[in-house]
Design an enzyme around this catalytic site. Structure first.
Site, PDB file in Angstrom:
ATOM      1  N   GLU A 365       0.831  -1.206   0.000  1.00 15.68           N
ATOM      2  CA  GLU A 365       0.000   0.000   0.000  1.00 15.68           C
ATOM      3  C   GLU A 365       0.864   1.254   0.000  1.00 15.68           C
ATOM      4  O   GLU A 365       0.476   2.286  -0.541  1.00 15.68           O
ATOM      5  CB  GLU A 365      -0.948   0.009   1.201  1.00 15.68           C
ATOM      6  CG  GLU A 365      -2.054   1.043   1.077  1.00 15.68           C
ATOM      7  CD  GLU A 365      -3.141   0.887   2.121  1.00 15.68           C
ATOM      8  OE1 GLU A 365      -4.298   0.658   1.736  1.00 15.68           O
ATOM      9  OE2 GLU A 365      -2.834   0.999   3.328  1.00 15.68           O
ATOM     10  N   HIS A 396       5.180 -26.484   3.276  1.00 12.00           N
ATOM     11  CA  HIS A 396       4.224 -27.458   2.747  1.00 12.00           C
ATOM     12  C   HIS A 396       3.189 -26.786   1.855  1.00 12.00           C
ATOM     13  O   HIS A 396       2.142 -27.380   1.567  1.00 12.00           O
ATOM     14  CB  HIS A 396       3.537 -28.186   3.903  1.00 12.00           C
ATOM     15  CG  HIS A 396       4.495 -28.946   4.769  1.00 12.00           C
ATOM     16  ND1 HIS A 396       4.934 -30.221   4.464  1.00 12.00           N
ATOM     17  CD2 HIS A 396       5.127 -28.594   5.924  1.00 12.00           C
ATOM     18  CE1 HIS A 396       5.782 -30.626   5.395  1.00 12.00           C
ATOM     19  NE2 HIS A 396       5.924 -29.664   6.291  1.00 12.00           N
ATOM     20  N   LYS A 522     -13.991   1.886  -3.844  1.00 15.28           N
ATOM     21  CA  LYS A 522     -14.986   2.155  -2.806  1.00 15.28           C
ATOM     22  C   LYS A 522     -16.105   3.044  -3.340  1.00 15.28           C
ATOM     23  O   LYS A 522     -17.287   2.844  -3.027  1.00 15.28           O
ATOM     24  CB  LYS A 522     -14.310   2.809  -1.595  1.00 15.28           C
ATOM     25  CG  LYS A 522     -13.352   1.886  -0.860  1.00 15.28           C
ATOM     26  CD  LYS A 522     -12.880   2.467   0.456  1.00 15.28           C
ATOM     27  CE  LYS A 522     -11.995   3.665   0.275  1.00 15.28           C
ATOM     28  NZ  LYS A 522     -11.415   4.148   1.561  1.00 15.28           N
TER      29      LYS A 522
END
Length: 555
Positions: A365, A396, A522
């Site tokens: 960001e 893994h 947004k």
């Protein structure tokens, strides 16, 4: 070039001769196995200690010539002056015309820092005093809910920096908790987290912290509204009033006191943020209330002190022995010059489980930008894609790609040398800790050298009959070892990465303190949400229109 509040104009690293020299050096083939074979003192040369933190960057694809040019590159963009501008409150956030004074949040009370004629340090410590008072009321059991019962659970409602920072720190430092009050975190706007959590909580003994710098974040306020409804449903059955619920069950943390009051947060339970504190740099502020509740104010102050110790190191150490500067310069070398466009953070300590997510936000960001501070399109690679996982789990999951895939990936290995008490020596837990450390060192070795080079160094003959077992090596990595994980060392580690971000941004000439890339989505969501409520067809692109139509048909 960019102008700060004191009218200082900085040079650009992009046009220095050292940039061109680094480009030339990057064109050479780099072999970590060869670098180690050529110099048996390499590790001593490319490692250092800063406080309780040891950094080994000898497994990076660098040599003396690269390091010298990187340091010269830092000087060419006046990094030392940029650091002072940051620490002294200059307008380093140019697009929003603000300082970025998260470092002031951890200055000691004896310090002084003026910003617009206001003593920032005095304001910060007044806020810390309020954090201490509120946290101690909760911890001591004197804070009571609407039915008169003591608070047993605290739910921090926030998103982004208002969530990730406190979540990461309280998880990392949970063994320092000295209270029976449990702390929980909710961030997801779809309500799943909150709904699952509320099923296990008692509304009469639950306190909510609403953390939002603007107090207008839809994710946070939608969760807060649901929490209020949940509380009121029980309060009505217990003859509690809405006013008593809001007063006894909510604390607000924001830079917008007016909106907190309008929502119903009692003035005594409002904690202040400042516009010069960015969300992803805010855990040191009142946003850290959840941390203080869980580990106590003394522990929270140690967290601040650890960060301040790294601030001092960053400001004072010679660049050649400056951990944040070196970490940042190496990251620039990897991303911009070697085109290593992916980076993974691998803590070999379960307590640091949320550190990769925290650093993902902090770096991507901050530095996920494609325009310089003066508005020019960038013609070089900036922030890499960053992700991570607890090292043993990652082994893994995606280590297969690191060892045998086609992508070049740089890695940060993070571990704590000491774990568990002296009384636990040679116990199963201590043995597990040693096994984790062994895996950390082993994985960094295999990533660096591959099986052929390791076999040769161990006096063995490498077998290449099975190509699918080939480990190519040459994946660059840095290893960071903390003496042990404490509030102080965690504070230093977080501040280290904050300053790394600033170093990278300074070289790239970008603003790491804004995040305009999150705004349009947004805003568009509001239009899409409005369209969901209407009968007529939506007027977006054909894909969005069709998706909305499908949703409406099934709703």
């Amino acid at each position: 070039m960019n102008d700060t509040k004191d009218n200082k104009v900085y040079s650009s690293a992009r046009h220095s001769k050292y940039w061109q020299q680094l480009q030339t050096l990057a064109e050479s083939p780099w072999s970590l196995a060869a670098l180690f074979a050529q110099d048996n003192t390499r590790t001593q040369h490319f490692s250092m200690q800063a406080g309780a933190l040891y950094m080994d960057y000898s497994k990076q694809c660098i040599d003396d010539a690269v390091l010298e040019n990187l340091l010269n590159l830092a000087n060419s963009c006046e990094l030392a002056a940029r650091i002072q501008s940051l620490l002294q409150g200059a307008m380093v956030n140019t697009s929003e015309e603000r300082a970025a004074l998260h470092t002031a949040l951890r200055l000691p009370a004896t310090a002084s820092l003026q910003l617009d004629t206001q003593d920032v340090v005095a304001d910060v410590h007044q806020s810390l005093l309020q954090v201490e008072r509120l946290s101690e009321r909760v911890r001591s059991g004197t804070w009571r809910g609407f039915s008169g019962q003591a608070i047993t659970d605290v739910v921090n409602i926030g998103v982004g920096g208002s969530d990730l920072g406190p979540l990461m720190a309280t998880t990392a430092l949970d063994e320092w908790a000295d209270t029976c009050v449990e702390v929980h975190f909710v961030s997801n706007m779809d309500g799943t987290q909150l709904d699952n959590l509320l099923k296990h909580l008692n509304p009469e003994t639950t306190l909510f912290i609403i953390s939002s710098k603007s107090f207008g974040t839809v994710d946070t306020l939608s969760n807060a509204k649901t929490a209020l409804s949940w509380l009121l449903a029980t309060a009505k059955l217990r003859a509690g009033t809405e006013d008593s619920v809001r007063r006894r069950h909510f604390i607000g943390i924001s830079a917008n006191g007016q909106k907190m009051s309008a929502w119903g947060i009692h003035p005594e339970h409002q904690l202040q943020l400042w516009e010069w504190v960015g969300g992803r740099f805010s855990l040191w502020s009142a946003i850290g209330l959840a941390i203080a509740i869980r580990i106590g104010m003394s522990g929270f102050k140690e967290l601040l002190a650890g960060a301040h110790s790294m601030d001092d190191h960053f400001a004072q150490a010679d660049f050649a022995k400056n951990v944040p500067v070196l970490l940042g310069l190496i990251a620039v070398w990897n991303s911009t010059f070697l085109q290593v466009n992916a980076h993974t953070v691998l803590p070999y300590d379960g307590r640091l489980s949320y550190l990769p997510s925290y650093l993902t936000q902090l770096e991507m960001e901050s530095n996920g930008k494609s325009v310089t501070q003066h508005g020019d399109r960038i013609d070089y690679d900036t922030c890499p894609i960053l992700w991570g996982e607890i090292g043993s789990n990652a082994q893994h999951a995606f280590y297969q790609l690191l060892h045998q895939g086609t992508q070049q990936v740089s890695c940060d290995f993070i571990a704590c040398v000491r774990r568990y008490s002296d009384e636990a020596k040679n116990t199963p837990l201590q043995q597990q800790h040693e096994l984790s450390l062994a895996n950390c060192l082993a994985q960094s070795r295999v990533l660096a050298f591959g099986n052929a080079a390791i076999a040769e160094s161990d006096g063995q003959v490498a077998c290449d009959a099975d190509k699918y077992k080939y480990y190519r090596g040459n994946q660059p990595s840095t290893t960071l070892l903390l003496d042990e994980l404490t509030p102080h060392s965690l504070g230093a580690l977080i501040a280290l990465y904050e300053h790394k971000v600033y170093v990278m941004a300074s070289i790239w000439d970008i603003n790491p303190f804004d995040q305009w890339g999150v705004e349009m989505g947004k805003q568009m969501a509001e239009s899409v949400h409005d369209a969901m409520q209407q009968e007529r067809g939506a007027q977006f692109d054909t894909s969005t229109n069709q998706l909305l139509k499908h949703i409406k048909e099934l709703s």
